[in-house]
Design a protein around this motif. Structure first.
Motif, mmCIF file in Angstrom:
data_model
loop_
_atom_site.group_PDB
_atom_site.id
_atom_site.type_symbol
_atom_site.label_atom_id
_atom_site.label_comp_id
_atom_site.label_asym_id
_atom_site.label_seq_id
_atom_site.Cartn_x
_atom_site.Cartn_y
_atom_site.Cartn_z
ATOM 1 N N PHE A 1 48.743 39.046 35.213
ATOM 2 C CA PHE A 1 48.199 38.538 33.956
ATOM 3 C C PHE A 1 48.299 37.011 33.840
ATOM 4 O O PHE A 1 47.936 36.444 32.809
ATOM 5 C CB PHE A 1 48.915 39.188 32.763
ATOM 6 C CG PHE A 1 48.704 40.675 32.673
ATOM 7 C CD1 PHE A 1 47.456 41.199 32.373
ATOM 8 C CD2 PHE A 1 49.754 41.549 32.902
ATOM 9 C CE1 PHE A 1 47.258 42.576 32.303
ATOM 10 C CE2 PHE A 1 49.567 42.928 32.828
ATOM 11 C CZ PHE A 1 48.318 43.441 32.525
ATOM 12 N N LYS A 2 48.783 36.368 34.896
ATOM 13 C CA LYS A 2 48.901 34.913 34.861
ATOM 14 C C LYS A 2 47.515 34.290 34.703
ATOM 15 O O LYS A 2 46.593 34.585 35.467
ATOM 16 C CB LYS A 2 49.556 34.411 36.154
ATOM 17 C CG LYS A 2 50.128 33.010 36.035
ATOM 18 C CD LYS A 2 51.004 32.704 37.254
ATOM 19 C CE LYS A 2 51.764 31.410 37.058
ATOM 20 N NZ LYS A 2 52.688 31.163 38.181
ATOM 21 N N GLY A 3 47.373 33.457 33.689
ATOM 22 C CA GLY A 3 46.087 32.821 33.433
ATOM 23 C C GLY A 3 45.077 33.723 32.750
ATOM 24 O O GLY A 3 43.933 33.314 32.516
ATOM 25 N N LYS A 4 45.474 34.951 32.413
ATOM 26 C CA LYS A 4 44.567 35.898 31.766
ATOM 27 C C LYS A 4 44.781 35.922 30.251
ATOM 28 O O LYS A 4 45.741 35.347 29.724
ATOM 29 C CB LYS A 4 44.788 37.312 32.336
ATOM 30 C CG LYS A 4 44.642 37.417 33.853
ATOM 31 C CD LYS A 4 43.188 37.291 34.271
ATOM 32 C CE LYS A 4 43.024 37.316 35.789
ATOM 33 N NZ LYS A 4 43.514 38.532 36.414
ATOM 34 N N GLU A 5 43.898 36.621 29.565
ATOM 35 C CA GLU A 5 43.913 36.645 28.107
ATOM 36 C C GLU A 5 45.239 37.167 27.553
ATOM 37 O O GLU A 5 45.766 36.634 26.571
ATOM 38 C CB GLU A 5 42.765 37.515 27.578
ATOM 39 C CG GLU A 5 42.696 37.566 26.067
ATOM 40 C CD GLU A 5 41.890 38.745 25.541
ATOM 41 O OE1 GLU A 5 41.751 38.839 24.312
ATOM 42 O OE2 GLU A 5 41.422 39.563 26.352
ATOM 43 N N LEU A 6 45.784 38.214 28.163
ATOM 44 C CA LEU A 6 47.012 38.811 27.642
ATOM 45 C C LEU A 6 48.146 37.796 27.609
ATOM 46 O O LEU A 6 48.898 37.718 26.624
ATOM 47 C CB LEU A 6 47.411 40.029 28.476
ATOM 48 C CG LEU A 6 48.694 40.746 28.032
ATOM 49 C CD1 LEU A 6 48.591 41.233 26.597
ATOM 50 C CD2 LEU A 6 49.004 41.914 28.970
ATOM 51 N N ALA A 7 48.283 37.011 28.675
ATOM 52 C CA ALA A 7 49.353 36.010 28.721
ATOM 53 C C ALA A 7 49.177 34.984 27.606
ATOM 54 O O ALA A 7 50.160 34.507 27.020
ATOM 55 C CB ALA A 7 49.373 35.323 30.082
ATOM 56 N N ALA A 8 47.928 34.653 27.302
ATOM 57 C CA ALA A 8 47.660 33.667 26.241
ATOM 58 C C ALA A 8 47.961 34.223 24.858
ATOM 59 O O ALA A 8 48.137 33.447 23.903
ATOM 60 C CB ALA A 8 46.204 33.225 26.323
ATOM 61 N N ARG A 9 48.036 35.532 24.732
ATOM 62 C CA ARG A 9 48.295 36.162 23.424
ATOM 63 C C ARG A 9 49.776 36.310 23.116
ATOM 64 O O ARG A 9 50.140 36.757 22.024
ATOM 65 C CB ARG A 9 47.634 37.541 23.384
ATOM 66 C CG ARG A 9 46.112 37.503 23.397
ATOM 67 C CD ARG A 9 45.542 38.912 23.502
ATOM 68 N NE ARG A 9 45.962 39.757 22.381
ATOM 69 C CZ ARG A 9 45.863 41.093 22.380
ATOM 70 N NH1 ARG A 9 45.398 41.719 23.454
ATOM 71 N NH2 ARG A 9 46.244 41.792 21.328
ATOM 72 N N ILE A 10 50.645 35.953 24.057
ATOM 73 C CA ILE A 10 52.083 36.091 23.813
ATOM 74 C C ILE A 10 52.514 35.063 22.753
ATOM 75 O O ILE A 10 52.288 33.867 22.916
ATOM 76 C CB ILE A 10 52.878 35.908 25.120
ATOM 77 C CG1 ILE A 10 52.567 37.076 26.063
ATOM 78 C CG2 ILE A 10 54.375 35.836 24.845
ATOM 79 C CD1 ILE A 10 53.188 36.952 27.419
#
Length: 359
Positions: free
Chosen positions: A46-55
């Motif tokens: 998930f690095k660089g993906k949307e999920l990581a940005a939602r943390i």
């Protein structure tokens, strides 16, 4: 008078599409101070993906990306604990694991080892943990392992593959958001889901079976049949598999798994075979122990065009076979559940070697 085990359950769980968006509000109530961060352990896919940005990082919260390519190891847990203790002056407010079984097990183990001395390898076994873990949250992004609900965290140690089984292991909070399981590769979806299916078979056909385990196991089996044998909409399939995983994990809380898991642990320890596919590789050759379960497994493989790899063990030495056999046989509760108190008469080294040789 019989003394019954008083097992803990996950005290808080939230389920629903999009429920991950509420994690910030959930954690806000558990923050101890501005100097006590939340540490998010997240699968590095998930690095660089949307999920990581939602943390929802606040204050000095931190995200640590962890590879799930291989089974979680005790030295990885110890390294993470050392890293966290060196970076902060006080214990974190909590550990949040986001990913599949590997990340969930890592999060549970790190939360335990932040409050217990020594190496995590010293706690592989049953009820060896003395101090409560810090607050920890599980967010599965793939369904099947049951790690989100179980009282164990399975680790590869220097001598064996074995869980830290304790009353302090279960998560304090779980977030079940089926949306997070979108985009899982088909083979991984199948192998991990089969971990759940095999939990059900081994629990429902085990000698430890009781009404508690049976009620969860039967529901999980029904859901697995819906997902893997019926043609249902994809969103319904994600919902059902997530709940199958939950119920499958609960089905072994008051019983145990069996032959497939014991043998799979040997494969993982020696060859690094991941848990889901390891269970499938073994279960494929267990008609003698689970005839109806294996027959249904073949139907599921056929429906989804799954072909298992072969020749995994063909070049192993006798010493390597012995290593796998010893790891498998050390898991005595699993064998007793599968075969009863006289399990050693059936589960001989010769029998195990003959099964491994087919894989």
């Amino acid at each position: 008078m019989t003394t019954y085990r008083n097992f803990p359950m996950v005290p808080r769980v939230i389920f629903g599409n999009g429920s991950f968006s509420q994690i910030g509000d959930i954690l806000k109530l558990k923050r101890k101070s501005a100097n006590a961060p939340f540490i998010f352990l997240i699968d590095d896919v998930f690095k660089g993906k949307e999920l990581a940005a939602r943390i929802p990082l606040v204050e000095n919260d931190k995200t640590i990306f962890v590879s799930s390519e291989f089974e979680p190891k005790t030295y990885q847990v110890d390294d993470l604990v050392e890293q966290i203790k060196a970076e902060y002056n006080e214990l974190p407010s909590g550990i949040i694991g986001i990913g599949g079984g590997t990340l969930l097990d890592m999060a549970k183990a790190v939360a335990i080892m932040l409050t217990n001395p020594g190496s995590s390898a010293e706690y592989q076994g049953w009820d060896l943990v003395k101090n409560p873990a810090i607050y920890h949250v599980g967010v599965p992004t793939i369904s099947g392992t049951g790690a989100e609900v179980s009282r164990t965290t399975v680790l590869l140690g220097p001598e064996r593959k074995l869980g830290i089984n304790s009353d302090y292991t279960p998560f304090d909070q779980v977030v079940l958001d089926p949306d997070l399981t979108q985009g899982v590769p088909k083979d991984q979806w199948f192998y991990t889901g089969m971990d759940c299916y095999i939990h059900c078979v081994e629990s429902l056909e085990g000698t430890f079976l009781n009404a508690f385990s049976q009620s969860y196991g039967e529901k999980a089996m029904e859901l697995c049949n819906d997902v893997y044998l019926k043609d249902i909409p994809e969103d319904e399939s994600r919902d059902k598999l997530m709940m199958a995983s939950w119920h499958g994990g609960m089905s072994i809380a008051y019983s145990q798994v069996g032959v497939a898991h014991a043998l799979s642990y040997g494969l993982s320890y020696l060859l690094g075979v991941k848990h889901g596919i390891g269970n499938c590789l073994v279960f494929n050759h267990l008609e003698e122990f689970y005839p109806e379960g294996v027959k249904l497994f073949y139907k599921m493989m056929d429906k989804h065009n799954i072909t298992l790899p072969t020749g995994i063990c063909k070049d192993l030495t006798e010493e390597e076979f012995t290593t796998m056999i010893n790891v498998a046989l050390s898991l005595e509760p699993l064998w007793e559940n599968a075969l009863g108190k006289d399990w050693k008469k059936t589960a001989t080294p010769e029998k195990l070697r003959s099964i491994y040789a087919k894989i």
